[in-house]
Motif scaffolding. Structure first.
Motif, PDB file in Angstrom:
ATOM      1  N   ALA A 194       0.971  -1.223  -0.144  1.00 41.62           N
ATOM      2  CA  ALA A 194       0.003   0.098   0.173  1.00 41.62           C
ATOM      3  C   ALA A 194       0.806   1.241  -0.045  1.00 41.62           C
ATOM      4  O   ALA A 194       1.813   1.367   0.650  1.00 41.62           O
ATOM      5  N   GLY A 195       0.452   2.267  -0.776  1.00 45.73           N
ATOM      6  CA  GLY A 195       1.074   3.650  -0.686  1.00 45.73           C
ATOM      7  C   GLY A 195       0.147   4.739  -0.317  1.00 45.73           C
ATOM      8  O   GLY A 195      -0.102   4.412   0.725  1.00 45.73           O
ATOM      9  N   ALA A 196       0.137   5.724  -1.139  1.00 42.77           N
ATOM     10  CA  ALA A 196      -0.971   6.759  -0.697  1.00 42.77           C
ATOM     11  C   ALA A 196      -2.342   6.387  -0.420  1.00 42.77           C
ATOM     12  O   ALA A 196      -2.865   5.430  -0.984  1.00 42.77           O
ATOM     13  N   ALA A 197      -3.185   7.055   0.459  1.00 43.96           N
ATOM     14  CA  ALA A 197      -4.694   6.593   0.501  1.00 43.96           C
ATOM     15  C   ALA A 197      -5.420   6.691  -0.874  1.00 43.96           C
ATOM     16  O   ALA A 197      -4.968   7.765  -1.595  1.00 43.96           O
ATOM     17  N   GLY A 198      -6.167   5.863  -0.903  1.00 49.84           N
ATOM     18  CA  GLY A 198      -7.153   5.910  -1.929  1.00 49.84           C
ATOM     19  C   GLY A 198      -7.559   4.351  -2.412  1.00 49.84           C
ATOM     20  O   GLY A 198      -7.434   3.501  -1.611  1.00 49.84           O
ATOM     21  N   VAL A 199      -8.238   4.281  -3.592  1.00 49.12           N
ATOM     22  CA  VAL A 199      -8.890   2.990  -4.054  1.00 49.12           C
ATOM     23  C   VAL A 199      -8.131   2.649  -5.332  1.00 49.12           C
ATOM     24  O   VAL A 199      -8.068   3.067  -6.376  1.00 49.12           O
ATOM     25  N   ALA A 200      -7.550   1.112  -5.305  1.00 55.28           N
ATOM     26  CA  ALA A 200      -6.521   0.669  -6.198  1.00 55.28           C
ATOM     27  C   ALA A 200      -7.309  -0.372  -6.736  1.00 55.28           C
ATOM     28  O   ALA A 200      -7.966  -1.273  -6.093  1.00 55.28           O
TER      29      ALA A 200
END
Length: 1009
Positions: free
Chosen positions: A151-157
């Protein structure tokens, strides 16, 4: 000569096969042309499905069940049956068709990792082993070749797995890094010891976690001043509350620390709570139960009557305590109630006193009331009840008997004068009850005295058995229990009266016989008393023996009031319309109640003579015949039917020539002028023979007049006219369909049917049966051979009649009109049954029963009879085509009979009944039980062992002892299965059908049953 066809080439496309199907084609040739060739395809291994793409199936679509190599053979056949075959290999290669990524969705914090896997399926739904997978992600992190996502930056992948041309995806939600929760400040405050702070607001929050997921804790720096049990947290959201309750006694200050945690990080705040000293608190105690004792009891001392005696608060220890005691009725005590500081209660009842007093108790300390303090407890009340001792009533003056000591005289006795002041001195109420019985003795000194068993009233009528004896009244006085025992009694006697002299008067009928006719209603029957007496005499009167249906005696006794010597019974005599023999009814007197005995005559014979006279008359006033038609019958009827033969004399007249033998010019041959109606017969026939001549002439007539009836009288019609029709008239007449009377329908029991020809001088020919043939006039045999109607037909069963009007020509042939058909249903009373009788829970809870019978319209009435009298009537309502439901009020204890009357509207009537019993319905004894909603049934079970009832309506089974029963109520409409069980095994089963009673019974006049 035919040559075999040839396959020049066989192909599979595409090849290799990467899908589930391919096209297989055979190139063929034949010397007769290709159009008539057909091709059949097979495969090794099997399982391949071939679908033709053209006529003859030389090109087909092959659908394969799995991957592998298949040998496909095509066989070509020409029109003469010659064949040729060729084989081609089809290689089917499994290919990726789907990709499934796992997990499909996940939430990760920034920096966290998660491995993903992918499963690849081929075109046949089978998993592809060791597939080649390429991984990729669009944002919010990275993914390695082995499927591990970081996981990197906040968001939906979106994570994508690719195998060949097929892809699968998964979703990753990346959340930001955790921060500590927040907590609002709380101000310092103070509270009095032993009292609550009330709810203190605590405001909390967290950037990453919901408020409901946060955990709040509290701690005090001084656990003695503020123990943990006094720190109470409440609430689940962003606003929580803290309530603090310090114990009574200690005072001081403590620091309160409140903390909040999200499971990883936490925050805290602190405030100071000062506990102030409490003012004086009231002491307390626990009283014991109320006290009951009897009148004149010994002094009472109850150690430990008051318990749990404590000062008000922890700071009140060491104070001096004393009880304050006040009785609402102090007169009940010689020494009033007192309670010592250790809780000992003592008092002494006053002599002869009884009653109940309320005692109010308070406990007081010496701590004073400064600063709002309390030094006295609240009041507690108990009662002391002193029960009175019951004393027997005391006679003030003795009872006195008066009257003449003579047979038939009435003696009276008063009660005397009594007092029960010993029981009512303290305001109690006492009611005295008196019982009087009479005694008989041989002498005035009471020698041989004994009670007269039936003489238990204030008055006594002297009987013949008392002759020479002495009589007196014995009075027993009882009170109704002021004190114990519940009742006390005393006995006193009047002086003896006697000796008894005289004899009893007699009761008898005025006449031993009474002759009456049916029309003499009502009948006066006189009963006489030989002399007047000063008291009432009641004499039962009843019919002795079988009686007679025409004679009805009132169901009541004959009562002679004082001074009366004659009474008249008014009996009813039913004037029926039936001829019958004379009859006698014997009525008898029963044993008198009162100063009298039975005299003579004790019976009276009622001789009933019949006044019904049989009336004779013709059944019809008119009839018609054709010249040469032969025997013609004219019917004479009698009503009512006689019990002896009736000789009827008649006279003949008219334009027709009548002779005793056949001769020139004779129209009718007939001998005689009388006929006899035999005893019990309803009709007789007078027969005439109608002759033919060759002359064309006008119609002629024959008139028969009734002259006399020996054994009866002449009624109406007293004349009958026969029209004799010439064949020429017949030839010119119009013939129509006959008329049925009645035209068909349903009746109860046998019925009479009249068929009238049109015109009236025609004949009626008919056939009869379930499906009769069309009638052929003239008689004969074979299908359609009809019968000539000579009068009304009697229909005793369900059948169909076809009939025609027919005129006979001079050549002997018949001219018939249109056919008319009528159908009749005859219903026997045995066709109706009463079913499903259930017991109601009371006389006001009707039972439901069904009336089942043929499907037609009838008027139905239902009554419940007890000992021949109407107990109640049922209201009939429609439930189905062949069923009626009736609510009938049953008696609570007596046996009863349900009487049902069915009428058909044509004078037919059926009566039937069924006995009912207010008792137990044994489960399994009836297959189906019909109830209405709200009814109760008392169920029993076969055998002699304890049993259970499963009523089928839910809930626990009901238990019953051997030979016992249980009551089940059915509150809802529906169909239930009720079972009786012994030891868990079913021993009986019945179906219970419960009907809704929402139909308004006033809307139902007649129902189909």
């Amino acid at each position: 000569m035919n040559a075999a066809p040839a396959i020049t080439a066989t192909t599979v496309a595409p090849l290799p096969v990467t899908g589930a199907s391919a096209t297989v084609t055979a190139v063929v040739h034949d010397d007769a042309g290709d159009e008539g060739l057909t091709c059949v395809w097979t495969s090794v291994p099997g399982g391949v499905v071939f679908a033709p793409l053209q006529a003859g199936a030389r090109s087909v679509t092959a659908t394969f069940p799995a991957g592998g190599t298949y040998a496909i053979t095509g066989t070509v056949t020409d029109g003469d049956g010659a064949t040729a075959s060729a084989t081609v290999d089809a290689v089917v290669v499994p290919s990726p068709a789907s990709v499934l990524v796992s997990p499909a969705s996940i939430v990760l914090a920034t920096g966290a990792s998660q491995p993903f896997t992918a499963a690849v399926g081929d075109q046949f739904g089978e998993e592809v082993p060791a597939p080649s997978i390429a991984w990729s992600v669009d944002q919010a992190g990275s993914i390695a070749a082995d499927g591990v996502f970081t996981a990197g930056a906040a968001g939906v992948a979106t994570v994508t797995a690719t195998s060949g041309a097929v892809v699968g995806t998964a979703t990753v939600t990346v959340s930001p890094a955790n921060t500590a929760p927040t907590l609002g400040a709380i101000a310092d405050r103070s509270v009095t010891a032993g009292t609550s702070t009330g709810a203190i607001t605590i405001e909390i929050g967290d950037a990453q976690s919901a408020a409901s997921e946060l955990v709040v804790t509290v701690q005090a720096s001084d656990a003695t001043l503020l123990p943990a049990s006094g720190l109470v947290l409440a609430g689940t959201g962003a606003v929580r509350t803290l309530t603090i309750l310090p114990p009574s006694g200690p005072a001081g200050a403590a620091t309160i620390t409140v903390s909040v945690s999200d499971g990883t990080l936490s925050a805290s705040i602190a405030f100071v709570l000062t506990v102030l000293p409490a003012p004086n608190q009231a002491p307390s105690f626990v009283k014991a139960s109320d006290i009951d004792l009897g009148e004149d009891a010994a002094p009472v001392v109850r150690t430990g009557w008051a318990t749990q005696i404590v000062p008000g608060g922890a700071g009140d220890v060491g104070q001096r305590l004393q009880f304050q005691v006040v009785a609402s009725v102090p007169a009940l005590f010689a020494e009033p109630p007192r309670i010592a500081p250790d809780g000992t209660l003592s008092f002494t009842p006053a002599p002869d006193a009884y009653g109940t007093t309320a005692v109010t108790v308070r406990l007081q300390d010496d701590g004073g009331t400064d600063d709002g303090g309390l030094d006295t407890s609240g009041p507690q009340v108990f009662t002391i009840t002193i029960a009175p001792a019951n004393d027997a009533p005391v006679m003030v003056s003795a009872p006195r008997a008066t009257g003449e000591a003579r047979i038939g005289a009435t003696l009276s006795s008063d009660r005397g004068v009594w007092s029960d002041a010993a029981d009512t001195g303290w305001g109690g109420a006492s009611t005295l009850a008196y019982a009087i019985r009479w005694q008989r003795a041989d002498g005035a000194d009471g020698h041989g005295a004994n009670d007269l068993a039936a003489a238990t009233q204030e008055r006594y009528v002297v009987t013949g058995a008392d002759a020479g004896a002495f009589l007196r009244a014995l009075v027993t006085v009882s009170d109704d229990g002021v004190g114990e025992p519940a009742s006390r009694s005393a006995v006193a006697a009047s002086p003896w009266l006697g000796p008894v002299v005289g004899d009893l008067p007699t009761v008898a009928f005025a006449s031993p016989t009474i002759a009456i006719r049916e029309a003499d209603a009502p009948v006066a029957i006189i009963v006489r008393l030989s002399q007047a007496v000063p008291s009432t005499v009641v004499v039962p009167v009843a019919i002795a023996g079988a009686g007679d249906a025409r004679f009805v005696l009132p169901d009541q006794d004959v009562t002679f009031e004082p001074g009366e010597v004659s009474k008249t019974i008014s009996a009813a005599v039913h004037d029926d319309a039936v001829c019958q023999a004379a009859a006698t009814v014997i009525i008898a007197l029963g044993e008198p109640r009162g100063p009298a005995r039975i005299g003579s005559p004790a019976t009276s014979v009622i001789a009933i003579s019949d006044d019904d006279v049989p009336r004779v008359a013709f059944v019809e006033a008119l009839s018609s015949v054709t010249e040469g038609s032969g025997v013609h019958a004219v019917r004479i009827a009698v009503d009512p039917v006689g019990i002896a033969p009736i000789t009827v004399t008649y006279a003949l007249s008219g334009t027709a020539t009548v002779a005793t033998a056949v001769g020139p010019g004779v129209d009718v041959v007939h001998a005689g002028s009388t006929c006899v109606i035999t005893a019990g017969a309803a009709q007789a026939e007078v027969l005439f023979t109608v002759e033919a001549d060759d002359a064309a002439e006008d119609d002629e007539s024959l008139r028969i007049d009734l002259v006399a009836a020996d054994g009866g009288e002449i009624g109406s019609p007293a004349a009958h006219e026969v029209s004799i029709v010439d064949p020429a008239t017949i030839a010119a007449a119009d013939v129509a369909a006959p008329v049925f009377d009645p035209p068909g329908g349903v009746s109860l029991g046998a019925r009479s049917v009249t068929i009238r020809p049109v015109p009236a001088y025609a004949d009626v020919w008919y056939t009869i049966g379930i499906d009769p043939a069309y009638p052929v006039p003239g008689g004969g045999s074979g299908p359609g051979a009809a019968v000539r109607a000579t009068g009304p037909l009697t229909i005793s069963g369900s059948t169909t009649i076809r009939a025609v009007s027919a005129l006979r020509g001079s050549d002997g042939t018949y001219r018939a009109g249109p056919v008319r058909t009528a159908s009749y249903s005859v219903v026997s009373p045995d066709s109706f049954t009463l079913t499903g009788v259930g017991s109601g829970s009371s006389a006001t809870s009707p039972a439901s029963l069904g009336i089942v019978g043929p499907a037609s319209s009838f008027d139905v009435s239902v009554q419940v009879l007890v000992d021949g009298r109407v107990h109640g009537s049922g209201t009939v309502r429609r439930v189905g085509t062949n069923r009626l439901e009736v609510d009938v009020p049953l008696p609570t204890s007596e046996g009863a009979t349900v009487a049902c009357t069915v009428r058909d509207g044509n004078g037919g009537e059926a009566r039937f009944s069924r006995p009912l019993a207010w008792g137990v319905t044994e489960v399994g004894s009836v297959a189906t039980l019909h109830l209405r909603r709200g009814d109760h049934v008392r169920f029993g079970a076969p055998g002699s062992a304890p049993f259970e009832i499963d009523a089928g309506i839910g809930g626990n089974r009901l238990l019953a002892a051997a030979g016992g029963s249980v009551v089940v109520g059915y509150p809802r409409a529906g169909i239930y299965t009720c079972r009786a069980l012994v030891g868990g095994a079913i021993v009986g089963e019945s179906t219970v059908i419960v009907y809704d009673t929402g139909i308004d019974p006033t809307e139902v006049v007649a129902a189909e049953i």
